[in-house]
Design a protein around this motif. Sequence first.
Motif, PDB file in Angstrom:
ATOM      1  N   ALA A 263     -37.061 -25.312 -40.748  1.00 47.45           N
ATOM      2  CA  ALA A 263     -37.436 -24.323 -39.929  1.00 47.45           C
ATOM      3  C   ALA A 263     -36.365 -24.615 -38.397  1.00 47.45           C
ATOM      4  N   GLU A 264     -36.027 -25.270 -38.001  1.00 43.16           N
ATOM      5  CA  GLU A 264     -34.992 -25.596 -36.667  1.00 43.16           C
ATOM      6  C   GLU A 264     -33.594 -24.743 -37.102  1.00 43.16           C
ATOM      7  N   HIS A 265     -33.330 -24.992 -38.788  1.00 40.70           N
ATOM      8  CA  HIS A 265     -31.314 -24.831 -38.536  1.00 40.70           C
ATOM      9  C   HIS A 265     -31.697 -23.257 -39.811  1.00 40.70           C
ATOM     10  N   GLY A 266     -32.436 -22.967 -40.247  1.00 42.02           N
ATOM     11  CA  GLY A 266     -33.036 -21.341 -41.016  1.00 42.02           C
ATOM     12  C   GLY A 266     -32.039 -20.235 -40.531  1.00 42.02           C
ATOM     13  N   GLY A 267     -31.390 -19.630 -40.904  1.00 40.44           N
ATOM     14  CA  GLY A 267     -30.501 -18.528 -41.262  1.00 40.44           C
ATOM     15  C   GLY A 267     -29.228 -19.290 -41.062  1.00 40.44           C
ATOM     16  N   THR A 268     -28.780 -20.215 -40.109  1.00 41.86           N
ATOM     17  CA  THR A 268     -27.695 -21.071 -39.908  1.00 41.86           C
ATOM     18  C   THR A 268     -26.464 -21.232 -40.383  1.00 41.86           C
ATOM     19  N   GLN A 269     -25.201 -20.305 -40.270  1.00 47.22           N
ATOM     20  CA  GLN A 269     -24.787 -20.567 -41.738  1.00 47.22           C
ATOM     21  C   GLN A 269     -23.446 -22.317 -41.881  1.00 47.22           C
ATOM     22  N   PHE A 270     -23.493 -22.363 -42.941  1.00 47.86           N
ATOM     23  CA  PHE A 270     -23.369 -23.822 -42.427  1.00 47.86           C
ATOM     24  C   PHE A 270     -21.800 -24.306 -42.367  1.00 47.86           C
ATOM     25  N   SER A 271     -20.953 -23.562 -41.653  1.00 46.70           N
ATOM     26  CA  SER A 271     -20.334 -23.853 -41.216  1.00 46.70           C
ATOM     27  C   SER A 271     -21.022 -24.866 -39.593  1.00 46.70           C
ATOM     28  N   GLY A 272     -22.050 -23.915 -39.150  1.00 45.70           N
ATOM     29  CA  GLY A 272     -22.512 -24.384 -37.622  1.00 45.70           C
ATOM     30  C   GLY A 272     -23.476 -25.877 -38.322  1.00 45.70           C
ATOM     31  N   PHE A 273     -24.219 -25.786 -39.508  1.00 48.18           N
ATOM     32  CA  PHE A 273     -25.208 -26.537 -40.198  1.00 48.18           C
ATOM     33  C   PHE A 273     -24.239 -27.884 -40.150  1.00 48.18           C
ATOM     34  N   LYS A 274     -23.126 -27.490 -41.275  1.00 45.18           N
ATOM     35  CA  LYS A 274     -22.016 -28.992 -40.791  1.00 45.18           C
ATOM     36  C   LYS A 274     -21.496 -29.610 -39.741  1.00 45.18           C
ATOM     37  N   GLN A 275     -21.023 -29.093 -38.266  1.00 48.33           N
ATOM     38  CA  GLN A 275     -21.289 -29.931 -37.700  1.00 48.33           C
ATOM     39  C   GLN A 275     -22.072 -30.596 -37.057  1.00 48.33           C
ATOM     40  N   ALA A 276     -23.756 -29.614 -36.702  1.00 45.78           N
ATOM     41  CA  ALA A 276     -24.630 -30.462 -36.510  1.00 45.78           C
ATOM     42  C   ALA A 276     -24.965 -31.400 -37.210  1.00 45.78           C
TER      43      ALA A 276
END
Length: 333
Positions: A263-276
């Motif tokens: 719900a928080e990260h849906g739609g995020t590309q993996f480059s951004g999620f990997k940093q998180a």
Amino acid sequence: MQRVFSGAQPTGNLHLGNYLGAIRNWVALQNDFECIYCVVDLHAITVWQEPGELRANIRELAASMIASGIDPEKHILFNQSQVSAHAELAWIFNCVARIGWLNRMTQFKEKAGKHRENASLGLYAYPSLMAADILAYKATHVPVGEDQKQHLELTRDIATKFNNDFSAEDFFPLPEPLILGPATRVMSLRDGSKKMSKSDSSDMARINMTDDADTLAKKIRKAKTDAEPLPSEADGLEGRPEARNLVTIYAALMDKPVADVLAEHGGTQFSGFKQALTDVVVDKLAPITEEMARLKNDPSYIDAVLAKGAERADAIAQPILREVKEVVGFLNR
């Protein structure tokens, strides 16, 4: 207070799966139980161990437990081979357990594979030693994963048969499995269909408990993913094992449901999620890694902790073992 017993093998290369699957849960149990935690080095030698490496691995596992938050003052932390009751009670249980029971143990079949005729007798009798580990302390609860449920059932069978054979009703309690919520199944960073493993040929496939912050960041950055952004709901992870694995790791470290993470990260590309994810992994693991390194540089301290823990464990186990010998008909000194 009810008593928990659990142990881990000192086989080296501790990784994130070991931490999330066991050690972190053991830390949490300290609030509600009397806890006895064991470095099960007798179990480790059911397959060949190089002696110098075994000693180093015993100390590393103990260091990881302490660094993760296990308190060896309030609870008990020791290595199995320093308390003789484990081996003595295991032999008695070898004479209680039935061959047919051990023949049904799937873990022996999996570990021995096609070479079962060359497997050690210790590997075959491993479940009897596990029963002795638990019942030497009359533990009431045992945290278990999928691979240990069958062995705990055997422990209960051995306890029941001992009590019946020797007309010693309720001598041994029947330990209850402690199910600690949904299991965190951590998969390889290179192949989301395989469990994270110390035996993987690629070090990039796992997050080691000894990795520094830069190494952690590099491994997460290079972790295998797919081309699609993160979904907003869990159903969207179907057929995407690598995406599911990274989300699961994030959720476990943050103590959040997967649904909340999506719900928080849906739609995020993996480059951004990997940093998180990198930020979370470094925040949670780096302090443990640093403390492990400090403790490993002081082996005399680790040895002293284990020796003191063994004395305390022995003080519980020896009176129980003496009672067992009386029940069986042995002469006690």
